[in-house]
Design an enzyme around this catalytic site. Structure first.
Site, mmCIF file in Angstrom:
data_model
loop_
_atom_site.group_PDB
_atom_site.id
_atom_site.type_symbol
_atom_site.label_atom_id
_atom_site.label_comp_id
_atom_site.label_asym_id
_atom_site.label_seq_id
_atom_site.Cartn_x
_atom_site.Cartn_y
_atom_site.Cartn_z
ATOM 1 N N HIS A 184 0.793 -1.306 -0.048
ATOM 2 C CA HIS A 184 0.193 -0.152 0.050
ATOM 3 C C HIS A 184 0.809 1.425 0.203
ATOM 4 O O HIS A 184 0.523 2.164 -0.366
ATOM 5 C CB HIS A 184 -0.902 0.108 1.189
ATOM 6 C CG HIS A 184 -2.341 -0.798 0.485
ATOM 7 N ND1 HIS A 184 -2.410 -2.165 1.283
ATOM 8 C CD2 HIS A 184 -3.263 -0.464 -0.124
ATOM 9 C CE1 HIS A 184 -3.513 -2.650 0.593
ATOM 10 N NE2 HIS A 184 -3.953 -1.883 -0.217
ATOM 11 N N GLU A 426 -11.532 -9.509 -5.617
ATOM 12 C CA GLU A 426 -10.317 -9.550 -5.368
ATOM 13 C C GLU A 426 -9.804 -10.869 -4.548
ATOM 14 O O GLU A 426 -8.677 -11.189 -4.239
ATOM 15 C CB GLU A 426 -9.735 -8.217 -4.631
ATOM 16 C CG GLU A 426 -10.586 -7.911 -3.264
ATOM 17 C CD GLU A 426 -10.170 -6.476 -2.535
ATOM 18 O OE1 GLU A 426 -9.166 -6.063 -2.970
ATOM 19 O OE2 GLU A 426 -10.758 -6.204 -1.808
ATOM 20 N N ASP A 450 -4.654 -7.708 -4.889
ATOM 21 C CA ASP A 450 -5.109 -8.974 -3.979
ATOM 22 C C ASP A 450 -5.394 -9.974 -5.019
ATOM 23 O O ASP A 450 -5.041 -11.141 -4.339
ATOM 24 C CB ASP A 450 -6.211 -8.361 -3.126
ATOM 25 C CG ASP A 450 -5.567 -7.637 -1.883
ATOM 26 O OD1 ASP A 450 -4.832 -7.821 -1.303
ATOM 27 O OD2 ASP A 450 -6.454 -6.470 -1.736
ATOM 28 N N CYS A 497 -9.967 -1.634 -10.765
ATOM 29 C CA CYS A 497 -9.243 -0.581 -9.857
ATOM 30 C C CYS A 497 -7.817 -1.125 -9.395
ATOM 31 O O CYS A 497 -7.174 -0.310 -8.816
ATOM 32 C CB CYS A 497 -10.114 -0.163 -8.815
ATOM 33 S SG CYS A 497 -10.538 -1.145 -7.765
HETATM 34 C C1 PEP Z 1 -7.009 -4.360 -5.177
HETATM 35 O O1 PEP Z 1 -6.683 -5.334 -4.553
HETATM 36 O O2 PEP Z 1 -6.340 -4.411 -6.277
HETATM 37 C C2 PEP Z 1 -7.293 -3.023 -4.964
HETATM 38 C C3 PEP Z 1 -7.481 -2.104 -5.549
HETATM 39 O O3 PEP Z 1 -7.468 -2.827 -3.627
HETATM 40 P P1 PEP Z 1 -6.016 -2.405 -2.545
HETATM 41 O O4 PEP Z 1 -4.896 -2.561 -3.349
HETATM 42 O O5 PEP Z 1 -6.465 -1.120 -1.930
HETATM 43 O O6 PEP Z 1 -6.130 -3.617 -1.803
HETATM 44 MG MG MG Z 2 -7.388 -4.833 -2.391
#
Ligand code: PEP
Ligand code: MG
Length: 574
Positions: A184, A426, A450, A497
């Site tokens: 993150h 995810e 994820d 996303c």
């Molecule tokens: C993902 O898991 O691809 C996602 C967009 O969420 P995050 O990266 O915040 O876990």
């Molecule tokens: Mg995620």
């Protein structure tokens, strides 16, 4: 030196190393009188620093923000705390260890009380304890909340909450010893458009505070000990990069239409309301992912309903009619929220995270849903649930939303009746069962960050296995395809996303598999739009068919690279 380039851009600036190593208490200590003097000197110095910081905060951020530091000042003078520490020192305990022992006891007592006020005081005491011990042991702690000049922050592991608390105007880049490409912190760096390299072996034994360093956030190269000529050359490249970026930005207002006329929606991912401006500047047509948990990471207490409502309203008003997908809290994994006092888990990514945590902390979820519903009047809000792994979870979340709607109706508080509800895809289980899930919601958004880690059993933040982490893996691609098909069976929209949506190499494959909406860091939008305009949807479908027959990630990536190079050249020739 080399690491994984995770956020594009060149930079050159002075380094500041974050010292977040665990404290080692000295075995050799002085007499009780000497140790007491060390403690009292530290107490006076920390008090003086806190008073200075309080006055500065009062001027820059207002009285409310400074209140917390007033509390710190009172605690630092409190005899109920000072005297037991002195008594502990009199028993032949070193000053630092005496502070640790006595304050830990008080902190534990506060933590045991099920009350938000005392939980807050426990956090204040932890801060004070940390400052006192560092002062006694003479360990420098860098203040990153206000930096005097452009700075590269280097650390072993720079957490998302540390990043959120930085003086971002002055941060030129991030360098980290740990971390993978979709940790993150890496995502936050991309969202904030700050160049970053992670997984740099021996970083902290090589780079020291004050060193001038350059690096390339795309290739992961770090340039040390450059001569005058090399520095000049790098500076020229940095200026060129800025020019190139503004040239693309000028084109970014155009819609994303392929060469054969198919139009796609390109959205941006954000972490704070302020990021929405960047998405619009770069030509984003909506917000495909508002990581609402970032509102919580930088604050010491949980934002209440009013504060959250203001934040959501701000984004919705800024975006006007454009869609804004707010994802409910995704805390846990590598994102800690100090105010929630989460216990440590052996496998946090497989543990109490996101919706699972909200089921345990219902009050927190309830506050967020009410704030969202109230803000819904100000724009085109859609609500998305993260980390759904079972139908029960999705139905539970929908039921909670309904309860909040009933509550607001009874209280005569207005909200928009028709709000689209979606889920992140995810977790592989949901991709496999996509057709069932698409009956229960209005849209999907595939989270490849994820989805990749859970499909391949590779921790997304662990540099030791970073070379195994790849969304080009055929299993991940097949799951993406299943999610898209499952959505379309029940006529709902399927977006993405995760970071793969902003990777130009992946775009033709995603178009070929039928993905409807693409959401990415604002900085990636212009390049993706430009690339899309050169593609032909029929050719993309043929490419997807060929790729779905492959067995190796390297083959998939190779074919995508080849396609990218060939089509780019053809488009330029035309
Ligand atoms: C993902 O898991 O691809 C996602 C967009 O969420 P995050 O990266 O915040 O876990
Ligand atoms: Mg995620």
């Amino acid at each position: 030196m080399h690491g994984y380039g995770v956020s594009k851009g060149l930079c050159y600036a002075k380094v500041l190393v974050l010292n977040e190593e665990a404290v080692v208490f000295p075995v050799e200590i002085g007499s009780p009188e000497e140790e007491e003097k060390k403690f009292l000197d530290a107490q006076a110095a920390v008090l003086e620093e806190t008073i200075r910081l309080r006055d500065r905060t009062n001027e820059t951020a207002g009285e409310n923000a400074a209140d917390i530091l007033d509390v710190h000042c009172s605690l630092l003078k409190d005899g109920g705390l000072i005297n037991p520490i002195k008594e502990e020192i009199a028993k032949q305990t070193g000053a630092a260890l005496a502070v640790e022992r006595v304050m830990n006891e008080v902190i534990e007592q506060f933590e045991a009380m099920e009350n938000e006020y005392f939980a807050q005081r426990a956090l204040d005491l932890k801060d004070i304890k940390d400052s006192l011990i560092r002062k006694i042991l003479d360990i420098e702690k860098a203040d990153i909340s206000s930096l005097p000049e452009p700075t590269i922050i280097a650390g072993r592991d720079i957490t998302p909450s540390t990043t959120a608390g930085m003086d971002l105007k002055m941060v030129s880049g991030l360098l980290m010893e740990l971390g993978g490409s979709t940790s993150h912190t890496a995502i936050l760096a991309r969202t904030l458009d700050i160049p970053a390299v992670v997984g740099v072996k021996d970083l902290l034994s090589t780079v020291k505070t004050g060193d001038m360093v350059g690096f390339d956030g795309e290739t992961g190269e770090i340039f040390l000990g450059m001569n005058e000529e090399e520095i000049e050359a790098l500076k020229i490249k940095i200026v060129k990069q800025e020019k190139e970026r503004s040239k693309w930005d000028m084109l970014s207002g155009r819609p994303a239409v392929t060469d054969d006329g198919k139009r796609f929606e390109i959205y941006g991912n954000i972490g704070t309301p302020e990021d929405a401006e960047k998405v619009l500047d770069r030509g984003g047509e909506g917000i495909g992912l508002f990581r609402s948990e970032f509102l919580y990471l930088s604050s010491k207490s949980l934002p209440d309903e009013e504060k959250q409502y203001e934040a959501y309203r701000k984004v919705l008003e800024k975006m006007g009619e454009k869609p804004v997908i707010v994802r409910t809290l995704d805390i846990g994994g590598d994102k800690d929220v100090p105010a929630l006092r989460l216990s440590k888990e052996a496998n946090p990514f497989l543990g109490l995270r996101a919706l699972r945590l909200c089921r345990q902390e219902e009050e927190v979820f309830h506050t967020q849903l009410r704030a969202l519903l109230k803000a819904s009047l100000y724009g085109n809000l859609k609500i998305m649930f993260p980390m759904v792994s079972s139908m029960e979870e999705l139905l539970w979340a929908k039921e909670k939303l309904k309860q909040c709607q009933d509550e607001l109706r009874a209280e005569k508080i207005p909200y928009k009746e028709k709000i689209e509800i979606g889920i992140m895809v995810e977790i592989p289980a949901v991709a496999v069962m996509a057709e069932c899930f698409s009956k229960e919601c209005d849209f999907f958004s595939i989270g490849t960050n994820d989805l990749t880690q859970y499909t391949l059993a590779v921790d997304r933040g662990n540099e030791k296995v970073a070379d195994l982490y790849t969304y080009y893996h055929p299993a991940v691609i097949k799951l993406i395809k299943m999610a898209i098909e499952g959505a379309h069976k029940n006529n709902i929209m399927c977006g993405m996303c995760g970071e793969a949506a902003g990777d130009p190499k992946m775009i033709p494959l995603l178009i070929g598999m039928g993905l409807d909406e693409y959401s990415m860091a604002a900085s990636a939008i212009p390049e993706v739009k430009k690339w899309m305009s050169r593609l032909n949807t029929e050719k993309c479908k043929e490419l997807a068919e060929q790729i779905l027959k492959l067995n190796k990630a390297t083959e998939v990536e190779g074919m995508l690279c080849k396609f990218y190079i060939q089509n780019n050249i053809e488009a330029k020739e035309r």
